[in-house]
Design a protein around this motif. Structure first.
Motif, PDB file in Angstrom:
ATOM      1  N   SER A 118       0.861  -1.179   0.000  1.00  0.00           N
ATOM      2  CA  SER A 118       0.000   0.000   0.000  1.00  0.00           C
ATOM      3  C   SER A 118       0.900   1.232   0.000  1.00  0.00           C
ATOM      4  O   SER A 118       2.092   1.152   0.316  1.00  0.00           O
ATOM      5  N   ILE A 119       0.333   2.350  -0.331  1.00  0.00           N
ATOM      6  CA  ILE A 119       1.092   3.601  -0.296  1.00  0.00           C
ATOM      7  C   ILE A 119       1.591   3.841   1.125  1.00  0.00           C
ATOM      8  O   ILE A 119       2.703   4.320   1.337  1.00  0.00           O
ATOM      9  N   GLY A 120       0.804   3.452   2.116  1.00  0.00           N
ATOM     10  CA  GLY A 120       1.213   3.596   3.515  1.00  0.00           C
ATOM     11  C   GLY A 120       2.442   2.767   3.850  1.00  0.00           C
ATOM     12  O   GLY A 120       3.324   3.226   4.581  1.00  0.00           O
ATOM     13  N   ASP A 121       2.516   1.551   3.303  1.00  0.00           N
ATOM     14  CA  ASP A 121       3.694   0.702   3.525  1.00  0.00           C
ATOM     15  C   ASP A 121       4.950   1.391   2.998  1.00  0.00           C
ATOM     16  O   ASP A 121       5.994   1.394   3.650  1.00  0.00           O
ATOM     17  N   LEU A 122       4.837   1.966   1.809  1.00  0.00           N
ATOM     18  CA  LEU A 122       5.998   2.604   1.188  1.00  0.00           C
ATOM     19  C   LEU A 122       6.397   3.877   1.915  1.00  0.00           C
ATOM     20  O   LEU A 122       7.582   4.121   2.148  1.00  0.00           O
ATOM     21  N   VAL A 123       5.425   4.692   2.291  1.00  0.00           N
ATOM     22  CA  VAL A 123       5.733   5.932   3.012  1.00  0.00           C
ATOM     23  C   VAL A 123       6.403   5.603   4.348  1.00  0.00           C
ATOM     24  O   VAL A 123       7.412   6.221   4.711  1.00  0.00           O
ATOM     25  N   LYS A 124       5.881   4.634   5.057  1.00  0.00           N
ATOM     26  CA  LYS A 124       6.473   4.226   6.336  1.00  0.00           C
ATOM     27  C   LYS A 124       7.923   3.789   6.147  1.00  0.00           C
ATOM     28  O   LYS A 124       8.812   4.175   6.916  1.00  0.00           O
ATOM     29  N   ASP A 125       8.180   3.006   5.116  1.00  0.00           N
ATOM     30  CA  ASP A 125       9.533   2.530   4.855  1.00  0.00           C
ATOM     31  C   ASP A 125      10.472   3.677   4.476  1.00  0.00           C
ATOM     32  O   ASP A 125      11.600   3.741   4.956  1.00  0.00           O
ATOM     33  N   ILE A 126      10.019   4.573   3.648  1.00  0.00           N
ATOM     34  CA  ILE A 126      10.851   5.702   3.222  1.00  0.00           C
ATOM     35  C   ILE A 126      11.178   6.610   4.401  1.00  0.00           C
ATOM     36  O   ILE A 126      12.322   7.050   4.570  1.00  0.00           O
ATOM     37  N   ILE A 127      10.204   6.868   5.256  1.00  0.00           N
ATOM     38  CA  ILE A 127      10.441   7.696   6.443  1.00  0.00           C
ATOM     39  C   ILE A 127      11.461   7.025   7.357  1.00  0.00           C
ATOM     40  O   ILE A 127      12.375   7.672   7.875  1.00  0.00           O
ATOM     41  N   SER A 128      11.330   5.725   7.540  1.00  0.00           N
ATOM     42  CA  SER A 128      12.271   4.979   8.379  1.00  0.00           C
ATOM     43  C   SER A 128      13.689   5.053   7.808  1.00  0.00           C
ATOM     44  O   SER A 128      14.654   5.262   8.547  1.00  0.00           O
ATOM     45  N   GLU A 129      13.801   4.905   6.499  1.00  0.00           N
ATOM     46  CA  GLU A 129      15.108   4.966   5.847  1.00  0.00           C
ATOM     47  C   GLU A 129      15.720   6.366   5.977  1.00  0.00           C
ATOM     48  O   GLU A 129      16.910   6.516   6.267  1.00  0.00           O
ATOM     49  N   GLN A 130      14.914   7.393   5.794  1.00  0.00           N
ATOM     50  CA  GLN A 130      15.408   8.771   5.916  1.00  0.00           C
ATOM     51  C   GLN A 130      15.826   9.071   7.350  1.00  0.00           C
ATOM     52  O   GLN A 130      16.837   9.741   7.575  1.00  0.00           O
ATOM     53  N   LYS A 131      15.077   8.583   8.314  1.00  0.00           N
ATOM     54  CA  LYS A 131      15.420   8.786   9.719  1.00  0.00           C
ATOM     55  C   LYS A 131      16.774   8.150  10.024  1.00  0.00           C
ATOM     56  O   LYS A 131      17.607   8.745  10.715  1.00  0.00           O
ATOM     57  N   PHE A 132      17.001   6.953   9.505  1.00  0.00           N
ATOM     58  CA  PHE A 132      18.280   6.264   9.708  1.00  0.00           C
ATOM     59  C   PHE A 132      19.432   7.083   9.112  1.00  0.00           C
ATOM     60  O   PHE A 132      20.469   7.271   9.757  1.00  0.00           O
ATOM     61  N   ILE A 133      19.251   7.596   7.915  1.00  0.00           N
ATOM     62  CA  ILE A 133      20.299   8.398   7.258  1.00  0.00           C
ATOM     63  C   ILE A 133      20.584   9.657   8.065  1.00  0.00           C
ATOM     64  O   ILE A 133      21.749  10.024   8.278  1.00  0.00           O
ATOM     65  N   ILE A 134      19.545  10.322   8.540  1.00  0.00           N
ATOM     66  CA  ILE A 134      19.724  11.534   9.343  1.00  0.00           C
ATOM     67  C   ILE A 134      20.496  11.224  10.619  1.00  0.00           C
ATOM     68  O   ILE A 134      21.422  11.950  10.994  1.00  0.00           O
ATOM     69  N   GLU A 135      20.142  10.122  11.280  1.00  0.00           N
ATOM     70  CA  GLU A 135      20.862   9.737  12.502  1.00  0.00           C
ATOM     71  C   GLU A 135      22.329   9.455  12.211  1.00  0.00           C
ATOM     72  O   GLU A 135      23.201   9.850  12.991  1.00  0.00           O
ATOM     73  N   GLN A 136      22.610   8.803  11.100  1.00  0.00           N
ATOM     74  CA  GLN A 136      23.998   8.516  10.733  1.00  0.00           C
ATOM     75  C   GLN A 136      24.769   9.805  10.445  1.00  0.00           C
ATOM     76  O   GLN A 136      25.928   9.959  10.865  1.00  0.00           O
ATOM     77  N   LEU A 137      24.140  10.742   9.763  1.00  0.00           N
ATOM     78  CA  LEU A 137      24.787  12.027   9.469  1.00  0.00           C
ATOM     79  C   LEU A 137      25.033  12.829  10.746  1.00  0.00           C
ATOM     80  O   LEU A 137      26.103  13.433  10.917  1.00  0.00           O
ATOM     81  N   GLU A 138      24.051  12.835  11.643  1.00  0.00           N
ATOM     82  CA  GLU A 138      24.222  13.542  12.916  1.00  0.00           C
ATOM     83  C   GLU A 138      25.361  12.921  13.718  1.00  0.00           C
ATOM     84  O   GLU A 138      26.172  13.639  14.320  1.00  0.00           O
ATOM     85  N   HIS A 139      25.433  11.618  13.728  1.00  0.00           N
ATOM     86  CA  HIS A 139      26.503  10.909  14.429  1.00  0.00           C
ATOM     87  C   HIS A 139      27.864  11.261  13.816  1.00  0.00           C
ATOM     88  O   HIS A 139      28.830  11.514  14.524  1.00  0.00           O
ATOM     89  N   TYR A 140      27.932  11.305  12.505  1.00  0.00           N
ATOM     90  CA  TYR A 140      29.171  11.635  11.801  1.00  0.00           C
ATOM     91  C   TYR A 140      29.601  13.073  12.102  1.00  0.00           C
ATOM     92  O   TYR A 140      30.758  13.349  12.411  1.00  0.00           O
ATOM     93  N   ILE A 141      28.628  14.006  12.038  1.00  0.00           N
ATOM     94  CA  ILE A 141      28.920  15.419  12.270  1.00  0.00           C
ATOM     95  C   ILE A 141      29.389  15.658  13.694  1.00  0.00           C
ATOM     96  O   ILE A 141      30.297  16.447  13.947  1.00  0.00           O
ATOM     97  N   SER A 142      28.798  14.953  14.638  1.00  0.00           N
ATOM     98  CA  SER A 142      29.166  15.158  16.041  1.00  0.00           C
ATOM     99  C   SER A 142      30.492  14.463  16.399  1.00  0.00           C
ATOM    100  O   SER A 142      30.927  14.526  17.541  1.00  0.00           O
ATOM    101  N   GLY A 143      31.110  13.810  15.431  1.00  0.00           N
ATOM    102  CA  GLY A 143      32.422  13.208  15.661  1.00  0.00           C
ATOM    103  C   GLY A 143      32.368  11.794  16.169  1.00  0.00           C
ATOM    104  O   GLY A 143      33.375  11.281  16.658  1.00  0.00           O
ATOM    105  N   GLY A 144      31.250  11.148  16.030  1.00  0.00           N
ATOM    106  CA  GLY A 144      31.114   9.784  16.537  1.00  0.00           C
ATOM    107  C   GLY A 144      31.775   8.739  15.665  1.00  0.00           C
ATOM    108  O   GLY A 144      32.046   7.644  16.101  1.00  0.00           O
TER     109      GLY A 144
END
Length: 146
Positions: A118-144
């Motif tokens: 469903s469109i909901g399945d895809l939106v949920k997955d895309i949001i989850s993937e984007q959240k993971f990328i943001i967390e990785q970038l924040e971790h990288y920027i903060s020197g982790g």
């Protein structure tokens, strides 16, 4: 980027719900309500012959002054079903759904129906993937990352 198969595998339930083309629209609506879904595949002898959605009901029963207890699924289903292969990306799925204004997309592996996205399945997955990328970038920027 995930594939359609990976998104299907992450769903809590991978059940495929279908109905016969000679069932009544009322029976289809009952099944959709019981299962909490917005569309059913219309199957005849393990072959997809159509898809029935809430949109089909609204436009082809209510607005045409038909009754759901007397109208058959085959009379209002969408006959040309657009689907994706299990190895197609979520981007491919979203592009197809957007271009054709779909909310439900069957997933095929070879000749076998393996699920429905469903469109909901895809939106949920895309949001989850984007959240993971943001967390990785924040971790990288903060020197982790060393």
């Amino acid at each position: 980027m995930k594939t359609a198969r990976q998104v299907l595998e992450s769903k809590p339930t991978q059940a495929i719900f279908s109905i016969s083309p000679v069932a009544t629209v009322y029976a289809a609506l009952q099944m959709m309500a019981e299962k909490g879904i917005g569309a059913l595949l219309v199957m005849e002898q393990n072959k997809i012959v159509g898809i029935l959605s809430e949109r089909d009901y609204a436009r082809k029963v209510i607005l045409m002054q038909r009754t759901s207890r007397e109208t058959l699924v085959r009379d209002i289903m969408t006959g040309s079903v657009i689907y994706v292969r299990a190895d197609q990306s979520t981007d491919d799925c979203m592009a197809l759904m957007t271009r054709h204004r779909l909310r439900h997309l069957p997933v095929i592996d070879g000749e076998e129906l393996v699920g429905m996205l469903s469109i909901g399945d895809l939106v949920k997955d895309i949001i989850s993937e984007q959240k993971f990328i943001i967390e990785q970038l924040e971790h990288y920027i903060s020197g982790g990352v060393h």
